[in-house]
Design an enzyme around this catalytic site. Structure first.
Site, PDB file in Angstrom:
ATOM      1  N   LYS A  81      59.314  31.066  38.480  1.00  0.00           N
ATOM      2  CA  LYS A  81      57.895  30.713  38.549  1.00  0.00           C
ATOM      3  C   LYS A  81      57.709  29.439  37.729  1.00  0.00           C
ATOM      4  CE  LYS A  81      53.672  32.588  36.390  1.00  0.00           C
ATOM      5  NZ  LYS A  81      52.595  33.546  36.642  1.00  0.00           N
TER       6      LYS A  81
ATOM      7  N   ARG B 270      46.778  42.834  32.995  1.00  0.00           N
ATOM      8  CA  ARG B 270      45.825  42.284  32.025  1.00  0.00           C
ATOM      9  C   ARG B 270      44.621  43.164  31.853  1.00  0.00           C
ATOM     10  NH1 ARG B 270      45.617  36.049  34.026  1.00  0.00           N
ATOM     11  NH2 ARG B 270      47.856  35.949  34.340  1.00  0.00           N
TER      12      ARG B 270
ATOM     13  N   THR C 116      52.261  39.165  34.661  1.00  0.00           N
ATOM     14  CA  THR C 116      51.981  39.126  33.221  1.00  0.00           C
ATOM     15  C   THR C 116      52.864  40.111  32.462  1.00  0.00           C
ATOM     16  OG1 THR C 116      49.671  38.803  33.933  1.00  0.00           O
ATOM     17  CG2 THR C 116      50.082  38.746  31.596  1.00  0.00           C
TER      18      THR C 116
ATOM     19  N   GLU D   6      50.648  40.286  43.610  1.00  0.00           N
ATOM     20  CA  GLU D   6      50.966  40.372  42.177  1.00  0.00           C
ATOM     21  C   GLU D   6      49.750  40.900  41.426  1.00  0.00           C
ATOM     22  OE1 GLU D   6      52.069  36.632  40.267  1.00  0.00           O
ATOM     23  OE2 GLU D   6      51.471  37.447  38.320  1.00  0.00           O
TER      24      GLU D   6
HETATM   25  C1  3PG Z   1      47.782  33.480  36.124  1.00  0.00           C
HETATM   26  O1  3PG Z   1      48.700  33.749  35.390  1.00  0.00           O
HETATM   27  O2  3PG Z   1      46.599  33.776  35.908  1.00  0.00           O
HETATM   28  C2  3PG Z   1      48.164  32.818  37.365  1.00  0.00           C
HETATM   29  O3  3PG Z   1      48.954  31.762  37.058  1.00  0.00           O
HETATM   30  C3  3PG Z   1      47.028  32.482  38.268  1.00  0.00           C
HETATM   31  O4  3PG Z   1      46.428  31.330  37.897  1.00  0.00           O
HETATM   32  P1  3PG Z   1      45.116  30.862  38.667  1.00  0.00           P
HETATM   33  O5  3PG Z   1      44.024  31.834  38.298  1.00  0.00           O
HETATM   34  O6  3PG Z   1      44.862  29.481  38.154  1.00  0.00           O
HETATM   35  O7  3PG Z   1      45.421  30.905  40.149  1.00  0.00           O
END
Ligand code: 3PG
Length: 212
Positions: free
Chosen positions: A134, A51, A74, A47
């Site tokens: 999720k 961002r 995201t 994934e």
């Molecule tokens: C995110 O959206 O950043 C994910 O949920 C990952 O989270 P993490 O960095 O705590 O694994």
């Protein structure tokens, strides 16, 4: 693509490995070696979060890596969905779910793993046909205990918890019947990406892939 078909596609992807790496890339030049390192360690579903400005180029590059299945995370807007699909994303992940986002994923044929954190959110998505969701933000929203509790009245929804998942707490999630896999960024830390320590990332991935 209907929500039902989206969940069927997401279930297949979630079953590839216990952990889906959540990736933040600042430089698309790192995309191919990073994907190769994770696939070599036994984590094929990737994934890439939208961002950073490099994210779409990273997805485009990773789409060519043999053995990998690259998705976009995201996703917040219909524009994100369109761009992710055009870049070659095979699935999408969103922290929550809005009507506009769900409609865009259906329109652009992008299997979506939509986010929920409460029973009502899970029920609303289930009403539409999303059986794979999720659970976000997993640790902050109650962790494995919350997913277990939601599973008692709503066992037909299965979750991919993400947000605060680590090598240490992942087993508690993965032991639940309503948890299909988990997502986490710990397998691709920024420090190792910046150092181009692809061997180190393969090691973290291998460790994560052995979680059952
Ligand atoms: C995110 O959206 O950043 C994910 O949920 C990952 O989270 P993490 O960095 O705590 O694994």
């Amino acid at each position: 693509m209907t929500p039902n078909n989206a969940s069927i596609a997401c279930e297949k992807i979630c079953r590839l490995a216990p952990i889906v790496p959540v990736l933040v890339l600042d430089d698309a030049a790192d995309a191919i070696p990073l994907a190769q390192a994770l696939v070599a360690g036994g984590l094929p579903a990737l994934e890439v979060t939208l961002r950073t400005p490099a994210a779409l180029d990273a997805i485009r590059a990773m789409a060519s890596v043999p053995g990998g299945v690259v998705g976009a995370g995201t996703l917040l807007t219909p524009q994100d969905v369109k761009a992710a699909k055009q870049a070659g994303a095979k699935f999408g992940v969103s922290p929550g779910a809005t009507a506009q986002l769900l409609a865009a994923c259906m329109e652009h044929d992008l299997p979506l793993l939509p986010g929920a954190a409460t029973a009502t959110e899970a029920m609303r998505l289930l009403e539409q046909g999303y059986t794979i969701q999720k659970f976000f933000p997993a640790e902050a929203a109650g962790g494995a205990a919350a997913i277990k509790a939601i599973g008692a009245p709503i066992p037909q929804v299965r979750f991919c918890p993400t947000g605060g998942v680590t090598l240490q707490n992942a087993p508690a999630y993965l032991a639940l019947p309503n948890t299909i896999c988990a997502g986490g960024s710990w397998v691709a830390p920024k420090s190792l990406i910046m150092a181009k320590d692809w061997g180190g990332i393969t090691k973290l991935a291998a460790e994560a892939s052995r979680l059952a």
